[in-house]
Design a protein around this motif. Structure first.
Motif, PDB file in Angstrom:
ATOM      1  N   ALA A 129       0.825  -1.205   0.000  1.00  0.00           N
ATOM      2  CA  ALA A 129       0.000   0.000   0.000  1.00  0.00           C
ATOM      3  C   ALA A 129       0.861   1.258   0.000  1.00  0.00           C
ATOM      4  CB  ALA A 129      -0.928  -0.008   1.215  1.00  0.00           C
ATOM      5  N   LEU A 130       1.909   1.284   0.813  1.00  0.00           N
ATOM      6  CA  LEU A 130       2.804   2.446   0.858  1.00  0.00           C
ATOM      7  C   LEU A 130       3.511   2.656  -0.472  1.00  0.00           C
ATOM      8  CD1 LEU A 130       4.384   2.118   4.420  1.00  0.00           C
ATOM      9  CD2 LEU A 130       2.833   3.906   3.600  1.00  0.00           C
ATOM     10  N   PHE A 131       3.862   1.554  -1.141  1.00  0.00           N
ATOM     11  CA  PHE A 131       4.489   1.648  -2.465  1.00  0.00           C
ATOM     12  C   PHE A 131       3.590   2.415  -3.426  1.00  0.00           C
ATOM     13  CE2 PHE A 131       4.502  -0.370  -6.723  1.00  0.00           C
ATOM     14  CZ  PHE A 131       5.738   0.060  -7.172  1.00  0.00           C
ATOM     15  N   ARG A 159      -4.196  13.087 -12.639  1.00  0.00           N
ATOM     16  CA  ARG A 159      -5.232  12.055 -12.743  1.00  0.00           C
ATOM     17  C   ARG A 159      -4.657  10.673 -12.464  1.00  0.00           C
ATOM     18  NH1 ARG A 159      -7.878  14.667 -18.234  1.00  0.00           N
ATOM     19  NH2 ARG A 159      -9.119  16.285 -17.164  1.00  0.00           N
ATOM     20  N   CYS A 160      -3.454  10.432 -12.950  1.00  0.00           N
ATOM     21  CA  CYS A 160      -2.805   9.145 -12.679  1.00  0.00           C
ATOM     22  C   CYS A 160      -2.582   8.967 -11.187  1.00  0.00           C
ATOM     23  CB  CYS A 160      -1.476   9.049 -13.425  1.00  0.00           C
ATOM     24  SG  CYS A 160      -1.644   8.790 -15.216  1.00  0.00           S
ATOM     25  N   GLY A 161      -2.125  10.025 -10.515  1.00  0.00           N
ATOM     26  CA  GLY A 161      -1.933   9.955  -9.070  1.00  0.00           C
ATOM     27  C   GLY A 161      -3.232   9.678  -8.341  1.00  0.00           C
ATOM     28  N   ILE A 162      -4.304  10.343  -8.764  1.00  0.00           N
ATOM     29  CA  ILE A 162      -5.614  10.148  -8.133  1.00  0.00           C
ATOM     30  C   ILE A 162      -6.106   8.721  -8.337  1.00  0.00           C
ATOM     31  CG2 ILE A 162      -8.057  10.795  -8.278  1.00  0.00           C
ATOM     32  CD1 ILE A 162      -7.082  13.674  -8.862  1.00  0.00           C
ATOM     33  N   ILE A 163      -5.904   8.183  -9.537  1.00  0.00           N
ATOM     34  CA  ILE A 163      -6.327   6.806  -9.826  1.00  0.00           C
ATOM     35  C   ILE A 163      -5.582   5.812  -8.939  1.00  0.00           C
ATOM     36  CG2 ILE A 163      -6.266   4.967 -11.569  1.00  0.00           C
ATOM     37  CD1 ILE A 163      -6.812   7.164 -13.676  1.00  0.00           C
ATOM     38  N   VAL A 164      -4.287   6.033  -8.764  1.00  0.00           N
ATOM     39  CA  VAL A 164      -3.495   5.149  -7.894  1.00  0.00           C
ATOM     40  C   VAL A 164      -4.035   5.210  -6.465  1.00  0.00           C
ATOM     41  CG1 VAL A 164      -1.232   4.757  -6.867  1.00  0.00           C
ATOM     42  CG2 VAL A 164      -1.403   5.277  -9.297  1.00  0.00           C
ATOM     43  N   TRP A 165      -4.241   6.414  -5.949  1.00  0.00           N
ATOM     44  CA  TRP A 165      -4.746   6.566  -4.580  1.00  0.00           C
ATOM     45  C   TRP A 165      -6.150   5.986  -4.443  1.00  0.00           C
ATOM     46  CZ3 TRP A 165      -3.065  12.384  -4.277  1.00  0.00           C
ATOM     47  CH2 TRP A 165      -1.689  12.439  -3.990  1.00  0.00           C
ATOM     48  N   ALA A 166      -7.002   6.210  -5.451  1.00  0.00           N
ATOM     49  CA  ALA A 166      -8.373   5.691  -5.403  1.00  0.00           C
ATOM     50  C   ALA A 166      -8.368   4.160  -5.392  1.00  0.00           C
ATOM     51  CB  ALA A 166      -9.174   6.209  -6.593  1.00  0.00           C
ATOM     52  N   SER A 167      -7.427   3.569  -6.120  1.00  0.00           N
ATOM     53  CA  SER A 167      -7.325   2.107  -6.149  1.00  0.00           C
ATOM     54  C   SER A 167      -6.963   1.567  -4.771  1.00  0.00           C
ATOM     55  CB  SER A 167      -6.277   1.675  -7.178  1.00  0.00           C
ATOM     56  OG  SER A 167      -6.630   2.107  -8.485  1.00  0.00           O
ATOM     57  N   GLY A 169      -7.460   3.117  -1.921  1.00  0.00           N
ATOM     58  CA  GLY A 169      -8.617   3.377  -1.061  1.00  0.00           C
ATOM     59  C   GLY A 169      -9.727   2.361  -1.255  1.00  0.00           C
ATOM     60  N   ALA A 170      -9.971   1.976  -2.507  1.00  0.00           N
ATOM     61  CA  ALA A 170     -11.009   0.987  -2.806  1.00  0.00           C
ATOM     62  C   ALA A 170     -10.681  -0.361  -2.170  1.00  0.00           C
ATOM     63  CB  ALA A 170     -11.165   0.833  -4.315  1.00  0.00           C
ATOM     64  N   LEU A 171      -9.415  -0.767  -2.268  1.00  0.00           N
ATOM     65  CA  LEU A 171      -9.010  -2.044  -1.670  1.00  0.00           C
ATOM     66  C   LEU A 171      -9.133  -2.011  -0.147  1.00  0.00           C
ATOM     67  CD1 LEU A 171      -5.927  -3.079  -3.849  1.00  0.00           C
ATOM     68  CD2 LEU A 171      -8.170  -4.177  -3.759  1.00  0.00           C
ATOM     69  N   TRP A 195      -7.662  -7.009 -10.407  1.00  0.00           N
ATOM     70  CA  TRP A 195      -8.090  -6.002 -11.383  1.00  0.00           C
ATOM     71  C   TRP A 195      -7.830  -4.581 -10.873  1.00  0.00           C
ATOM     72  CZ3 TRP A 195      -8.215  -8.260 -15.676  1.00  0.00           C
ATOM     73  CH2 TRP A 195      -8.771  -9.522 -15.844  1.00  0.00           C
ATOM     74  N   ILE A 196      -8.073  -4.361  -9.582  1.00  0.00           N
ATOM     75  CA  ILE A 196      -7.817  -3.027  -9.028  1.00  0.00           C
ATOM     76  C   ILE A 196      -6.319  -2.740  -9.019  1.00  0.00           C
ATOM     77  CG2 ILE A 196      -7.981  -1.591  -6.956  1.00  0.00           C
ATOM     78  CD1 ILE A 196     -10.634  -2.998  -6.329  1.00  0.00           C
ATOM     79  N   GLU A 197      -5.512  -3.747  -8.685  1.00  0.00           N
ATOM     80  CA  GLU A 197      -4.057  -3.577  -8.740  1.00  0.00           C
ATOM     81  C   GLU A 197      -3.603  -3.262 -10.160  1.00  0.00           C
ATOM     82  OE1 GLU A 197      -2.467  -6.541  -5.175  1.00  0.00           O
ATOM     83  OE2 GLU A 197      -2.852  -7.341  -7.169  1.00  0.00           O
ATOM     84  N   TRP A 198      -4.208  -3.916 -11.143  1.00  0.00           N
ATOM     85  CA  TRP A 198      -3.862  -3.671 -12.548  1.00  0.00           C
ATOM     86  C   TRP A 198      -4.119  -2.210 -12.901  1.00  0.00           C
ATOM     87  CZ3 TRP A 198      -4.670  -7.929 -16.718  1.00  0.00           C
ATOM     88  CH2 TRP A 198      -4.112  -7.527 -17.933  1.00  0.00           C
ATOM     89  N   VAL A 199      -5.262  -1.681 -12.479  1.00  0.00           N
ATOM     90  CA  VAL A 199      -5.584  -0.275 -12.739  1.00  0.00           C
ATOM     91  C   VAL A 199      -4.524   0.641 -12.129  1.00  0.00           C
ATOM     92  CG1 VAL A 199      -7.219   1.584 -12.228  1.00  0.00           C
ATOM     93  CG2 VAL A 199      -8.061  -0.653 -12.960  1.00  0.00           C
TER      94      VAL A 199
END
Length: 234
Positions: A129-131, A159-167, A169-171, A195-199
């Motif tokens: 998660a920290l990675f 947007r890429c940063g937000i997607i990573v953080w959202a992923s 958060g979702a997990l 799938w979320i990790e892939w995103v």
């Protein structure tokens, strides 16, 4: 100039490894299981270990730009911390229990594999998660500092940063619900973690490729190809 060329090469390397990881895991094991981390126990382990180790070493070797006045964290600190986190993720793998599909190494010890639900599993999840959080930070806060970059490129990085953080958060939210409700969401959405990790992986891979100016390599390749076709006609 040499310093910038080295940075571009490292960024592209990190991005290309990110794009390749999930595809190589699936190609090697040819079966979908709970998460990328579970491929540690399959024939895909060679790609899981080598690519994530390469991530870690490249990130630790990534110096970036010196810390500017007002910046909270330097490039070097963020990427070194991320590199250490992903190396810990490899050295302390996820538990081998309850994946979807068949594990290649089930029934026998494999490297540092374990079936722990406790301390070791928590270390693996926390370091992973920290990675992602740190690379999301790099994309959102660091990659946009180039004043010569276009607004569209900076929007992409954010947007890429937000997607990573959202992923991430979702997990975290899904894991919490699983623990509270006592259910396994894999029965609803098979391999949802994978799938979320892939995103998340693809989001930071795209950011690092764009920051590494991969488009210039593509343009150069297309130009060379066009010149060669033109010479063939003559």
């Amino acid at each position: 100039m040499e310093h910038k060329t080295s940075l571009y090469s490292l960024r592209k390397t990190i991005g290309i490894l990110g794009l390749a990881l999930p595809l190589l895991l699936l190609a090697a094991h040819q079966d979908l299981i709970s998460s990328m981390s579970h491929y540690y126990y399959t024939a895909g382990s060679v790609f899981f270990i080598l690519i994530l180790s390469a991530f870690g070493l490249n990130l630790i070797n990534y110096k970036g730009y010196p810390k500017k006045e007002g910046e909270l964290l330097s490039d070097r600190f963020v990427t070194t911390a991320a590199g250490i986190c992903i190396l810990i993720t490899v050295l302390i793998p996820t538990k081998s229990e309850n994946p979807l599909g068949q594990l290649f190494f089930t029934g026998s010890p494999y490297l540092f594999g374990h079936e722990s639900n406790g301390f070791l599993g928590a270390i693996h999840l926390l370091s992973a998660a920290l990675f992602f959080i740190l690379l999301g930070y790099m994309s959102f806060f660091k990659f946009v500092l180039n004043h010569n970059a276009s607004a569209s490129r900076n929007r992409l990085f954010k947007r890429c940063g937000i997607i990573v953080w959202a992923s991430v958060g979702a997990l975290v939210a899904i894991f919490a619900l699983e623990a509270i409700l006592g259910i396994n969401f894999d029965t609803i959405i098979p391999a949802y973690t994978f799938w979320i990790e892939w995103v998340a992986v693809y989001a930071f891979a795209v950011a690092w490729l764009v920051k590494g100016r991969i488009h210039l390599d593509v343009e150069k390749m297309m130009k060379t190809f066009s010149q060669e076709k033109s010479l063939e006609k003559h």
